[in-house]
Design a protein around this motif. Structure first.
Motif, mmCIF file in Angstrom:
data_model
loop_
_atom_site.group_PDB
_atom_site.id
_atom_site.type_symbol
_atom_site.label_atom_id
_atom_site.label_comp_id
_atom_site.label_asym_id
_atom_site.label_seq_id
_atom_site.Cartn_x
_atom_site.Cartn_y
_atom_site.Cartn_z
ATOM 1 N N LYS A 189 0.814 -1.215 0.000
ATOM 2 C CA LYS A 189 0.000 0.000 0.000
ATOM 3 C C LYS A 189 0.848 1.266 0.000
ATOM 4 O O LYS A 189 0.352 2.354 -0.322
ATOM 5 N N LEU A 190 2.131 1.147 0.358
ATOM 6 C CA LEU A 190 3.027 2.300 0.376
ATOM 7 C C LEU A 190 3.833 2.444 -0.907
ATOM 8 O O LEU A 190 4.592 3.399 -1.048
ATOM 9 N N HIS A 191 3.689 1.523 -1.835
ATOM 10 C CA HIS A 191 4.495 1.547 -3.047
ATOM 11 C C HIS A 191 4.028 2.634 -4.005
ATOM 12 O O HIS A 191 2.836 2.826 -4.223
ATOM 13 N N THR A 192 4.996 3.339 -4.563
ATOM 14 C CA THR A 192 4.746 4.318 -5.620
ATOM 15 C C THR A 192 5.322 3.769 -6.914
ATOM 16 O O THR A 192 6.414 3.198 -6.918
ATOM 17 N N ASP A 193 4.611 3.930 -7.993
ATOM 18 C CA ASP A 193 5.072 3.402 -9.281
ATOM 19 C C ASP A 193 6.266 4.214 -9.771
ATOM 20 O O ASP A 193 6.117 5.310 -10.317
ATOM 21 N N ILE A 194 7.484 3.664 -9.575
ATOM 22 C CA ILE A 194 8.691 4.389 -9.964
ATOM 23 C C ILE A 194 8.898 4.359 -11.476
ATOM 24 O O ILE A 194 9.764 5.070 -11.999
ATOM 25 N N ASN A 195 8.110 3.551 -12.176
ATOM 26 C CA ASN A 195 8.200 3.505 -13.643
ATOM 27 C C ASN A 195 7.179 4.429 -14.295
ATOM 28 O O ASN A 195 7.065 4.455 -15.523
ATOM 29 N N SER A 196 6.444 5.184 -13.476
ATOM 30 C CA SER A 196 5.452 6.108 -14.023
ATOM 31 C C SER A 196 6.147 7.355 -14.565
ATOM 32 O O SER A 196 7.369 7.463 -14.555
ATOM 33 N N CYS A 197 5.348 8.297 -15.010
ATOM 34 C CA CYS A 197 5.898 9.524 -15.589
ATOM 35 C C CYS A 197 6.270 10.560 -14.536
ATOM 36 O O CYS A 197 6.795 11.625 -14.878
ATOM 37 N N THR A 198 5.989 10.269 -13.270
ATOM 38 C CA THR A 198 6.266 11.240 -12.217
ATOM 39 C C THR A 198 7.766 11.395 -11.998
ATOM 40 O O THR A 198 8.482 10.410 -11.819
ATOM 41 N N LEU A 199 8.245 12.642 -12.014
ATOM 42 C CA LEU A 199 9.649 12.944 -11.766
ATOM 43 C C LEU A 199 9.791 13.539 -10.371
ATOM 44 O O LEU A 199 9.046 14.443 -9.996
ATOM 45 N N PHE A 200 10.760 13.041 -9.614
ATOM 46 C CA PHE A 200 11.026 13.539 -8.275
ATOM 47 C C PHE A 200 12.345 14.309 -8.279
ATOM 48 O O PHE A 200 13.359 13.826 -8.789
ATOM 49 N N TYR A 201 12.320 15.512 -7.723
ATOM 50 C CA TYR A 201 13.514 16.347 -7.590
ATOM 51 C C TYR A 201 13.810 16.498 -6.101
ATOM 52 O O TYR A 201 12.959 16.974 -5.341
ATOM 53 N N PHE A 202 15.002 16.102 -5.685
ATOM 54 C CA PHE A 202 15.368 16.133 -4.274
ATOM 55 C C PHE A 202 16.340 17.273 -4.001
ATOM 56 O O PHE A 202 17.422 17.340 -4.598
ATOM 57 N N LEU A 203 15.946 18.179 -3.081
ATOM 58 C CA LEU A 203 16.743 19.359 -2.772
ATOM 59 C C LEU A 203 16.847 19.547 -1.255
ATOM 60 O O LEU A 203 16.062 18.981 -0.497
#
Length: 251
Positions: A189-203
């Protein structure tokens, strides 16, 4: 307070009543953040790539160690009313590697936990408008463990349709390295689809950045990344002033 939360969330009109309330369903959404099917125009996903930054979600991650809670009761003796409807708590811990950046004491130190059920509180905020996200606040059992912060983070962003998310965290240089690997060890239930189009920027938040090594100060700087405006990423810190005023009541 409980009745007003249920009424505001429209639970009184649900055939299942309050018993069928889902986690985070009573939380108030940030009215200015991008909310698909609520405040975004039709066809926003198909807009020009150079305009996608208009629909970015900015998140601020942090912990507060003044909001401690003593081990004086339990859920059986003093059960919560509507527990999970807005806040979450995770109790299992997993080992984590020590920091390889500056001495992030909140990660490396073994915090004094004697007599405490919670050594602090972790939170995920809207970094632009200083509002809490649904399912984003919970207890910390032993310092700022990754497993706790991961839980709040994935609970907040799970199943999002947004294409770009900026994550600001004072120890993001270490935390994000094996984030997706750790995710696979958590409940589905905590999994996020890392193969999706969502881009994460870490700052790294601007005030905290000078405490990092030089490599971090360039890689994770808001000043060196486009489409972030004047965001400083310090939203959780601004809320701590008000949080700390109630620390006596949380014990």
């Amino acid at each position: 307070m409980l009745d007003s939360d249920l009424q505001r969330a429209g639970r009184g009109h649900d055939p299942g009543g309050s018993a069928s309330t889902k986690p985070g369903e009573c939380a108030v959404l940030c009215p200015a953040c991008p909310q698909p099917n609520i405040n975004l125009p039709s066809g926003w996903k198909d807009s020009n790539p150079d305009k996608q930054y208009l629909y970015r979600l900015f998140l601020g991650v942090d912990a507060n160690f003044r909001l401690k809670r003593k081990h004086i009761s339990n859920d059986k003796v003093d059960p919560g009313l509507g527990a999970g409807w807005t806040y979450l708590k995770y109790s299992d811990l997993i080992p984590q590697a020590p920091s390889t950046c500056s001495n992030h004491n909140m990660v490396n130190a073994e915090h004094l936990t004697r007599g405490l059920a919670a050594t602090g509180v972790g939170t995920i905020d809207c970094a632009r408008h200083d509002m809490k996200l649904p399912k984003s606040v919970g207890d910390l059992q032993k310092g700022e463990q990754y497993v706790n912060m991961d839980y709040f983070f994935f609970s907040s962003v799970g199943c999002t349709d947004l294409l770009e998310i900026v994550v600001s965290y004072d120890i993001v240089c270490q935390w994000h390295v094996k984030l997706w690997t750790r995710m696979m060890t958590y409940p589905h239930k905590l999994h996020t689809d890392i193969n999706s189009c969502t881009l994460f920027y870490f700052l790294v938040p601007k005030f905290h950045l000078p405490a990092h090594v030089k490599a971090c100060q360039s890689t994770f700087s808001f000043n060196f990344n486009p489409h972030v405006g004047w965001t400083d990423g310090e939203a959780p810190e601004r809320a701590l002033v008000k949080w700390n005023q109630v620390r006596g009541a949380t014990r």
